[in-house]
Write an enzyme that holds these catalytic residues in place. Structure first.
Site, PDB file in Angstrom:
ATOM      1  N   LEU A 193      21.372 -22.544  25.951  1.00  0.00           N
ATOM      2  CA  LEU A 193      22.501 -21.767  25.561  1.00  0.00           C
ATOM      3  C   LEU A 193      21.952 -20.479  24.998  1.00  0.00           C
ATOM      4  O   LEU A 193      21.098 -20.389  24.212  1.00  0.00           O
ATOM      5  CB  LEU A 193      23.457 -22.405  24.527  1.00  0.00           C
ATOM      6  CG  LEU A 193      23.997 -23.534  24.949  1.00  0.00           C
ATOM      7  CD1 LEU A 193      25.194 -23.916  23.735  1.00  0.00           C
ATOM      8  CD2 LEU A 193      24.672 -23.759  26.344  1.00  0.00           C
ATOM      9  N   GLY A 231      19.883 -26.683  27.044  1.00  0.00           N
ATOM     10  CA  GLY A 231      20.592 -26.255  28.256  1.00  0.00           C
ATOM     11  C   GLY A 231      19.553 -26.011  29.426  1.00  0.00           C
ATOM     12  O   GLY A 231      19.972 -26.149  30.560  1.00  0.00           O
ATOM     13  N   ASN A 251      16.762 -31.048  22.596  1.00  0.00           N
ATOM     14  CA  ASN A 251      16.454 -30.762  21.353  1.00  0.00           C
ATOM     15  C   ASN A 251      17.607 -30.414  20.472  1.00  0.00           C
ATOM     16  O   ASN A 251      17.387 -29.853  19.287  1.00  0.00           O
ATOM     17  CB  ASN A 251      15.362 -29.778  21.235  1.00  0.00           C
ATOM     18  CG  ASN A 251      15.841 -28.462  21.702  1.00  0.00           C
ATOM     19  OD1 ASN A 251      16.537 -28.267  22.535  1.00  0.00           O
ATOM     20  ND2 ASN A 251      15.322 -27.456  21.101  1.00  0.00           N
ATOM     21  N   GLU A 252      18.765 -30.714  20.743  1.00  0.00           N
ATOM     22  CA  GLU A 252      19.933 -30.229  19.915  1.00  0.00           C
ATOM     23  C   GLU A 252      19.941 -30.525  18.711  1.00  0.00           C
ATOM     24  O   GLU A 252      20.247 -29.772  17.587  1.00  0.00           O
ATOM     25  CB  GLU A 252      21.228 -30.581  20.623  1.00  0.00           C
ATOM     26  CG  GLU A 252      21.899 -29.591  21.946  1.00  0.00           C
ATOM     27  CD  GLU A 252      21.099 -30.263  23.365  1.00  0.00           C
ATOM     28  OE1 GLU A 252      20.040 -31.026  23.006  1.00  0.00           O
ATOM     29  OE2 GLU A 252      21.160 -29.428  24.166  1.00  0.00           O
TER      30      GLU A 252
END
Ligand SMILES: CCCCCCCCC/C=C/C(=O)SCCNC(=O)CCNC(=O)[C@H](O)C(C)(C)COP(=O)(O)OP(=O)(O)OC[C@H]1O[C@@H](n2cnc3c(N)ncnc32)[C@H](O)[C@@H]1OP(=O)(O)O
Length: 302
Positions: A108, A153, A177-178
């Site tokens: 993102l 993303g 890895n959010e």
């Protein structure tokens, strides 16, 4: 593409890329190096370059945004390029790769969700959903030639393809890895992960925010091949040939059978998913941690 059973792939009534087109330059065509007929003409936009080869029915699609962060414009241009190839019966497959050194896709674009109003965040998230739906259900064979880092993303873009070839460079890590950014992968990212590497591996990797180096990515099943960097494109082409050796209708219906339930889950609750995303990322605490993460990225440079 209408299929024998009447099944349609990418749900076009719900996907309206042209409505998202804003300030893009899509539609330009230019002769490829070496010239040639229609099959050698490349087209694209500022952020997506498409090199079609009509003879083989395969197009190479190259992302060329800074760090290939998924800005709203990049998402829109990707959807439009994909649609253009899907509507052209000449094409059966796409190799998706990066034109940006060392990065396949940075995920993102955090500047799209940091300090933005809820309406912008909603528009952005809908575009993200749209790209995933279109890629995940594409009737074409999609092969990801991953020639750089592939976090979050970026990993989802790769996971939406049918096959992944990763360059053997320890810096090119891939994964969701959010959690390390203090955010949560939505259910459809989680589902895509589970569909690829299984429940237990996903449970562990998602909670830990693991970014896998190539050998581990291969071991866990996140990618299908790891090859020296200079062989990524040729390996992606050989993989493509393997997938294209199967009759289209049988492969397409099988793909749909495998993926439809996952996509339908999002289609049933797209608006609620958007609302969740917006209310989550617009929280003060989340804005603060995203801002801090962006600052860290900017300072790390130079
Ligand atoms: C309930 C529901 C909840 C829902 C909650 C929502 C869940 C959403 C799921 C998806 C989440 C995501 O994708 S979140 C995004 C996750 N992405 C990441 O963590 C990647 C972060 N980036 C990196 O690690 C690195 O930049 C990497 C990609 C490896 C490239 O390294 P390099 O050394 O080549 O380049 P750098 O010098 O670091 O970066 C070059 C420039 O790009 C910028 N940049 C890098 N990544 C960027 C990014 N993602 N967004 C914006 N800008 C980025 C840097 O700030 C620099 O900007 P300048 O200094 O201005 O040039």
């Amino acid at each position: 593409m209408a299929l024998a059973s009447g099944v349609r792939f990418a749900p076009r009534a719900l996907l309206r890329p042209w409505a998202l087109l804003r300030g893009t330059t899509l539609g330009r065509t230019e002769p490829a190096a070496g010239g040639g007929g229609d099959g050698a003409r490349r087209f694209g936009s500022q952020r997506v370059l498409v090199e079609p080869d009509a003879a083989s029915g395969v197009a190479v699609m190259k992302l060329r945004n800074p760090s290939n962060a998924l800005s709203l414009e990049l998402l829109t241009e990707l959807v439009i390029s994909l649609e253009k190839l899907e509507n052209d019966k000449t094409f059966r497959g796409i190799i998706l790769t990066s034109d940006c050194p060392r990065v396949f896709c940075a995920g993102l674009d955090l500047t799209e969700i940091c300090g933005r109003n809820p309406a912008h965040c909603a528009e952005y998230w809908k575009a993200m959903q749209e790209l995933w739906l279109r890629m995940y259900l594409s009737s074409l064979v999609l092969v990801a030639a991953i020639n750089g880092a592939c976090p979050a993303g970026g990993c989802i873009i790769a996971l939406s393809c049918d096959c992944r070839v990763l360059a053997d460079n320890p810096k090119y890590r891939i994964g969701l890895n959010e959690t390390l950014l203090g955010i949560i992968a939505p259910f459809w990212l989680k589902d895509t992960y589970v569909n690829t590497i299984g429940h237990r591996a996903s449970e562990q990797a998602l909670q830990l925010g693991s970014l896998f180096p190539p050998a581990e990515a291969l071991q866990v099943g996140l990618v299908d091949q790891v090859v020296p960097e200079d062989q990524v494109q040729s390996t992606a082409l050989s993989e493509m040939a393997r997938w294209l050796a199967v009759p289209d209708h049988a492969r397409q219906l099988t793909k749909n059978m495998m993926r439809k339930a996952t996509a339908d889950r999002l289609l049933r609750q797209r608006d609620a998913d958007t609302q969740n995303f917006v209310s989550f990322v617009c929280r003060d605490s989340i804005q603060k941690s995203l801002q801090a993460y962006l600052e860290k990225l900017r300072q790390r440079k130079g």
